[in-house]
Design an enzyme around this catalytic site. Structure first.
Site, PDB file in Angstrom:
ATOM      1  N   HIS A   8      -9.987   2.364   0.621  1.00 45.31           N
ATOM      2  CA  HIS A   8      -9.868   1.188   1.491  1.00 45.31           C
ATOM      3  C   HIS A   8     -10.921   1.172   2.601  1.00 45.31           C
ATOM      4  O   HIS A   8     -10.652   0.733   3.722  1.00 45.31           O
ATOM      5  CB  HIS A   8      -8.463   1.144   2.103  1.00 45.31           C
ATOM      6  CG  HIS A   8      -7.944  -0.236   2.351  1.00 45.31           C
ATOM      7  ND1 HIS A   8      -8.229  -0.932   3.503  1.00 45.31           N
ATOM      8  CD2 HIS A   8      -7.165  -1.054   1.608  1.00 45.31           C
ATOM      9  CE1 HIS A   8      -7.623  -2.114   3.465  1.00 45.31           C
ATOM     10  NE2 HIS A   8      -6.980  -2.213   2.321  1.00 45.31           N
ATOM     11  N   GLU A  18     -12.003  -2.925  -3.031  1.00 45.27           N
ATOM     12  CA  GLU A  18     -10.891  -2.092  -3.485  1.00 45.27           C
ATOM     13  C   GLU A  18     -10.829  -2.107  -5.017  1.00 45.27           C
ATOM     14  O   GLU A  18     -10.237  -3.008  -5.614  1.00 45.27           O
ATOM     15  CB  GLU A  18      -9.580  -2.608  -2.887  1.00 45.27           C
ATOM     16  CG  GLU A  18      -9.560  -2.611  -1.370  1.00 45.27           C
ATOM     17  CD  GLU A  18      -8.362  -3.374  -0.810  1.00 45.27           C
ATOM     18  OE1 GLU A  18      -7.221  -2.949  -1.054  1.00 45.27           O
ATOM     19  OE2 GLU A  18      -8.588  -4.408  -0.149  1.00 45.27           O
ATOM     20  N   HIS A  43       0.806  -1.223   0.000  1.00 45.49           N
ATOM     21  CA  HIS A  43       0.000   0.000   0.000  1.00 45.49           C
ATOM     22  C   HIS A  43       0.842   1.278   0.000  1.00 45.49           C
ATOM     23  O   HIS A  43       0.527   2.243   0.692  1.00 45.49           O
ATOM     24  CB  HIS A  43      -0.961   0.009   1.192  1.00 45.49           C
ATOM     25  CG  HIS A  43      -2.080  -0.989   1.072  1.00 45.49           C
ATOM     26  ND1 HIS A  43      -2.477  -1.527  -0.132  1.00 45.49           N
ATOM     27  CD2 HIS A  43      -2.896  -1.539   2.020  1.00 45.49           C
ATOM     28  CE1 HIS A  43      -3.484  -2.350   0.071  1.00 45.49           C
ATOM     29  NE2 HIS A  43      -3.760  -2.396   1.360  1.00 45.49           N
TER      30      HIS A  43
END
Length: 340
Positions: free
Chosen positions: A184, A304, A110
């Site tokens: 997210h 996502e 991420h």
């Protein structure tokens, strides 16, 4: 402004953090902050009550707390520069090896140690009409977390009267780089604090990208038939789902849905991103925020919408490379529907 309110949310690294609440004619409320571009709350009106449908906190301090950051689940944040894992933090860009920071076991996860999720974004637009919206901007420096190029990213949240929360992404770069953003949020449509294993998941596609034991993709796209990834019909959520499903419908069609018969709420998702990654929250830490749903294993599920996480290491996947002459333009729409 009658449809959007703004209030101070605190300070982080000497920068002001603001909190915005967007409201539509149905009294649905979406709250966001320029810290990490986080969706802090989505309240859906039903039977005279407002049902909280995402995991999160009501204070900036909780988003910064050591307890939350210890097993950091990225509640509601914008993820960048790259969503997901890049194995060993290493990839190839225009024939040259690129070594990124490695922040999660043997991978970059991420966006690195401090991704877009932990930055204070600039508030560049707040609009009440024709629908309430707010736009945040972040400029990522050349070399940040190992990524080349200065990248300017804008994210706009808007809420219309059809109970659609829309997320628009825009990005440019001055050097070839990787850009792969996602939202997210962890959704939990229950009226209580239970986990989401009573929800039904539907994905309108017959392919899945399986993972290696280290959670890196194998590079395959397999048929879901006969596997626990088959969600072509509404199916209870598998506890450890954490997989990418390539989008096989148009951007105007529903790519995935979440259905909760407990509350009588359905969420349909549309996007022009190439991938819907579903994470069932298996590793969500146990937390007990005041006046919010408690969290723990499978307390929420992420939709996502993004590109393939490690795309440049797999030529068969659609590339996530962004060049200076290109614009990154994607959107995701979360539509909330009363079903009972």
């Amino acid at each position: 402004m009658k449809n959007i309110t703004q209030k101070p949310f605190g300070t982080h690294k000497n920068k002001k953090v603001e909190h915005f609440t967007l409201t539509n004619k149905n009294s649905m409320e979406v709250s966001v902050t320029n810290f990490g571009g986080i969706i802090t709350s989505v309240k859906f009106p039903k039977d005279g009550k407002h049902i909280e449908t995402v995991l999160g906190f009501d204070t900036l301090e909780e988003y910064l707390s050591a307890d939350y950051r210890k097993e950091y689940p990225y509640f509601g944040a914008i993820i960048g520069r790259n969503a997901g894992r890049i194995k060993n933090g290493k990839t190839t860009l225009n024939g040259e090896t690129l070594q990124l920071t490695v922040n999660h076991n043997a991978a970059q996860l991420h966006g690195g140690f401090e991704g877009f999720d932990s930055k204070v974004w600039e508030v560049v637009s707040v609009k009440d009409e024709p629908i309430p919206s707010v736009t945040f901007q972040y400029v990522s420096a050349d070399g940040e977390e190992g990524f080349p190029g200065e990248v300017t990213v804008q994210v706009t949240y808007s809420l219309n009267d059809e109970n659609e929360l829309r997320v628009d992404y825009h990005g440019t770069t001055n050097k070839p780089t990787i850009l792969n953003l996602t939202q997210h949020a962890y959704f939990n449509l229950n009226t209580n604090s239970d986990n989401i294993l009573n929800h039904l998941l539907q994905i309108n596609g017959d392919r899945v990208s399986p993972l290696n034991p280290d959670y890196s993709p194998t590079g395959e796209l397999l048929l879901v038939e006969g596997t626990h990834w088959d969600y072509r019909k509404p199916t209870p959520v598998h506890p450890d789902i954490d997989n990418a499903f390539p989008r096989q419908v148009s951007e105007n069609e529903t790519v995935g849905s979440l259905i909760c018969n407990d509350s009588g709420i359905r969420m349909d998702v549309r996007t022009n991103h190439p991938v819907l990654h579903i994470y069932g929250g298996y590793y969500v830490p146990e937390l007990h925020p005041k006046n919010r749903k408690s969290t723990g294993q499978n307390a929420g599920i992420c939709f996502e919408c993004q590109g393939f996480a490690d795309a440049l290491n797999y030529p068969q996947f659609q590339s996530t490379q962004l060049n200076p002459e290109q614009e990154y333009k994607h959107f995701t729409i979360f539509k909330f529907i009363e079903i009972a």
